[in-house]
Design an enzyme around this catalytic site. Sequence first.
Site, PDB file in Angstrom:
ATOM      1  N   TYR A 128       0.807  -1.009   0.004  1.00 19.72           N
ATOM      2  CA  TYR A 128       0.067   0.300   0.020  1.00 19.72           C
ATOM      3  C   TYR A 128       0.687   1.037   0.068  1.00 19.72           C
ATOM      4  O   TYR A 128       1.805   1.308   0.812  1.00 19.72           O
ATOM      5  CB  TYR A 128      -1.034  -0.010   1.239  1.00 19.72           C
ATOM      6  CG  TYR A 128      -1.640   1.343   1.516  1.00 19.72           C
ATOM      7  CD1 TYR A 128      -3.022   1.363   0.767  1.00 19.72           C
ATOM      8  CD2 TYR A 128      -1.260   2.333   2.153  1.00 19.72           C
ATOM      9  CE1 TYR A 128      -3.729   2.537   0.842  1.00 19.72           C
ATOM     10  CE2 TYR A 128      -2.146   3.495   2.185  1.00 19.72           C
ATOM     11  CZ  TYR A 128      -3.283   3.582   1.575  1.00 19.72           C
ATOM     12  OH  TYR A 128      -4.095   4.767   1.808  1.00 19.72           O
ATOM     13  N   GLU A 216      -3.186   7.524  -4.023  1.00 22.53           N
ATOM     14  CA  GLU A 216      -3.287   6.219  -3.338  1.00 22.53           C
ATOM     15  C   GLU A 216      -3.110   5.112  -4.485  1.00 22.53           C
ATOM     16  O   GLU A 216      -3.802   5.252  -5.278  1.00 22.53           O
ATOM     17  CB  GLU A 216      -4.638   6.227  -2.614  1.00 22.53           C
ATOM     18  CG  GLU A 216      -4.607   4.967  -1.847  1.00 22.53           C
ATOM     19  CD  GLU A 216      -5.935   4.739  -0.965  1.00 22.53           C
ATOM     20  OE1 GLU A 216      -6.029   4.768   0.099  1.00 22.53           O
ATOM     21  OE2 GLU A 216      -6.923   4.532  -1.723  1.00 22.53           O
TER      22      GLU A 216
END
Length: 409
Positions: A128, A216
Amino acid sequence: MARLIAMNIHEYQAKAMFKQAGVPVLRGVHCTSVKEALDAYAELDSKIVAVKSQIHAGGRGKGTLYTPDNRDFVMEGGVKIAFSSEEVENYASNILGNVLVTIQTGEEGKLVQNLYVESGCDIAHEYYLALLVDREKKAVLVMASTEGGMDIEEVAEHNPEAIHKIWADPGVGLLRYQKVNLGKSLGFQGTALKSFVKCLTHLFEMFCKEDCSMVEINPLVLTKNDEIIALDGKVGFDGNAHFRHRELWDEMRDLSEEDEAEIKAAESDLSYVNLDGNIGCLVNGAGLAMATMDVIKLYGGEPANFLDVGGGANEEQVKTAFSIILQDPNVEGILVNIFGGIMRCDIIARGVIAATQALSLSVPLVVRLAGTNVDEGKAILAESTLNIHPADTLAEGAQKIVSLIRGEQ
């Protein structure tokens, strides 16, 4: 001029930006029909492809698809892996034109009108990575974790120490040792570490250059060849910098993904955000609006919106503000809370009366005025024959509107 707060874009648009910035991505094709999806599968010439719904919300892989009219169940998951043209056709048919409900969309979901068909990838591990604006520290926050994938929210809640953070001054930039240390904290070394550092360098440069508010990538993947690839992409932009990127906004903004009331508010230079409560709020000033919502909750109510008419609203803007509030079927009452500085209370009072008459207002209305020309404003309201309930303080106004909705007055 329209008051633009922020803009989000689709994954396929984010991937195009990543590619231009030098961030590694897989080959993919944007599609709006089943035929285009089948053509994309042939063009990509990849045995395995991902068929991805494109909406402005996360959690697509764990979402559920329903028909738009009857809300009949269609399929689990808005991101599917296909191994043949038949599977591509099946998934594209089930995704396009249906409503995808995810943890971020709420029960109403979002209608899927765009697809992204992307080549398969030989994944060794999922990570992530996100870049955000940390307003408190006046810096760019970079967050990364070895626990990438669809359960990142659970990681953040139950295992926050697995998320590594660094901060960078946008004027100085992200320093090499910071990038290297972050990569090592994720377990990268050798070729993988070099690939990660290069990827993060390009992302940070893009983030600052385009005035992003958020980038993101979930997941950011390491391939079995030790290459770092952005397998997903979510990008948001700061509306305060719209004047510097007008062409980008014009090209990438998808109004069908935005709330109609918020669009209407922006066009009238009003700041509006829809919420889940039943008490509409019309306030001047962001801080006062936040305080108004807090006091409503203090007395047992739930605000239906954040609506800031700003310091120089006229009667027409007030009328527009009322019409926007009343578009929400959950609104059972309205609280107007105005502190007149630049804004004059008599103008607000006339706007309230005009809006109440024009819109045939049927829900309870409480008005609290203070500041410039407050006596004139109160007199205008008192002379009207409309069912307007005055209040001298915010606390009194909040108590009144909550009581009126409950039928206690």
